[in-house]
Design an enzyme around this catalytic site. Sequence first.
Site, PDB file in Angstrom:
ATOM      1  N   ASP A  47      -4.298  -7.241   2.820  1.00 42.63           N
ATOM      2  CA  ASP A  47      -3.301  -8.109   3.483  1.00 42.63           C
ATOM      3  C   ASP A  47      -3.548  -8.191   4.992  1.00 42.63           C
ATOM      4  OD1 ASP A  47      -2.294  -7.754   0.942  1.00 42.63           O
ATOM      5  OD2 ASP A  47      -0.239  -7.449   1.592  1.00 42.63           O
ATOM      6  N   GLU A 277       5.989 -12.617  -2.659  1.00 42.26           N
ATOM      7  CA  GLU A 277       5.400 -11.722  -1.663  1.00 42.26           C
ATOM      8  C   GLU A 277       5.087 -12.425  -0.342  1.00 42.26           C
ATOM      9  OE1 GLU A 277       4.064  -8.169  -3.327  1.00 42.26           O
ATOM     10  OE2 GLU A 277       2.419  -9.260  -4.262  1.00 42.26           O
TER      11      GLU A 277
HETATM   12  C1  FRU Z   1       0.685  -7.998  -1.315  1.00 46.61           C
HETATM   13  C2  FRU Z   1       1.392  -6.664  -1.258  1.00 46.61           C
HETATM   14  C3  FRU Z   1       2.429  -6.682  -0.174  1.00 46.61           C
HETATM   15  C4  FRU Z   1       2.509  -5.242   0.231  1.00 46.61           C
HETATM   16  C5  FRU Z   1       1.057  -4.801   0.089  1.00 46.61           C
HETATM   17  C6  FRU Z   1       0.833  -3.368  -0.247  1.00 46.61           C
HETATM   18  O1  FRU Z   1      -0.676  -7.906  -1.491  1.00 46.61           O
HETATM   19  O2  FRU Z   1       1.970  -6.350  -2.516  1.00 46.61           O
HETATM   20  O3  FRU Z   1       3.654  -7.212  -0.622  1.00 46.61           O
HETATM   21  O4  FRU Z   1       3.017  -5.110   1.505  1.00 46.61           O
HETATM   22  O5  FRU Z   1       0.503  -5.615  -0.921  1.00 46.61           O
HETATM   23  O6  FRU Z   1      -0.532  -3.091  -0.293  1.00 46.61           O
END
Ligand code: FRU
Length: 438
Positions: A47, A277
């Site tokens: 991310d 997300e």
């Molecule tokens: C999306 C996610 C986010 C979270 C992160 C954890 O890829 O699920 O929502 O912050 O990955 O790695």
Amino acid sequence: MHEQPPRLETPAWTRAQTAGIARTDDAVAPVIYPPSTKTDPDYHVWDTWLLRERDGSVATPGGYRVIFCLSAPAELLPGKRHDVATIRYFYSDDGETWHRGGVAVEPDEAFGSRQWAGSALLDDDGTLYLYYTAAGFAGEEELTYTQRLACASGGTVSVDGDARQESGDALSLDGPWEHEILLEPDGARYETETQSRGMTYTFRDPWFFEDPESGETYLLFEANTPVPEGSDRCGGDPAQQEFNGSVGIAHSPTGDPTDWEFRDPLLDAVGVNQELERPHLVVDDGSYYLFISSHVHTFAPGLAGYDALYGFVADGLFGEYEPLNGSGLVLTNPANAPFQSYSWLVYPHRDELLVTSFFNYYDFDRPSLDDIALLPDDEQLRRFGGTLAPTVRLGYGGEETWVKGTLSHGHLPVTDEELPPASFEERYGSREEVEGEY
Ligand code: FRU
């Protein structure tokens, strides 16, 4: 509460709308191949978000743009990376080659046993606000999945004009930082972990947003809507009720980027999807484009979707949001590489939208990502990208978006950069015209 008009119900993403989700040419990104060099060969990165200013534009201190990435050591089994995620930053003066800056949110100072996604604000007075998700509790022996919205503030950016970019010293983010918990779920608008009945629980991914229409300051986040057992939502069907994703929002009455009060969610997906997300907005000429990422496995029983970027548009911040392209699907992976990228983030560039994401699992076309765990460790590592994916260029207008083309892995242009023609038509004119010449 002048900034939020009264409303009877949260706008919903409905089952009927999602029934239209389909891999049309306009929504499918090209197959991704591994890049010649990774964003950081020593770390998996996933991310990612850009350092932005209050008005949402990409910040370029000293001519550098700065990205923040979740990271974990490259030798770690990719499936375990969420358990040790640390936020690192990289900077670049051309938006293509990223130089390692270092750890942005020091795990020893931060809330949570690991830090998940967030956003980053360079305020007008030069103060940095690094928003993150505190997952679990610092020092816990067994990992827990409690999530709180947190912020490290007070740091500044410094640029050393004499240092070579490659040295890693040309730009640095320096403390001291003050860490604080900004928000925990209230159980009324936003589900607490104990109320949760679903497959996974979410209260995370804080994203700073200043509304250009009102000048008011907001924080978006991923959440779940409380749906008590025995309630009549989803016709009382308990299996559907467990899928209760929402896009949460909080307002800062003073504009202080650390002072937040909950508002009703911008959107929910009760009976539709469990995880909306990394919600974020792009505003164009009074149209509010709301984007989220979601997974194939988080759609409620009876619905089919993909790991994809989904979007909605409204003529005001608080809705009513209509799904883009009818179903909400904006961008997904090809059918033969369904997990090649994830965690999309959209920002405007001239008259198009640029979409960054990370290169996830490739050379893998099983219907579920769970099957990755069936592969030997070295195969799991080989098939994980762990680096920035090619940036996708989207055209958009009204309630529609379409894939125009791609830029190279991790190429993140800023406003004054012109992009090459994206398509055959842009380059040469329509096919009919060209054929007519022969
Ligand atoms: C999306 C996610 C986010 C979270 C992160 C954890 O890829 O699920 O929502 O912050 O990955 O790695």
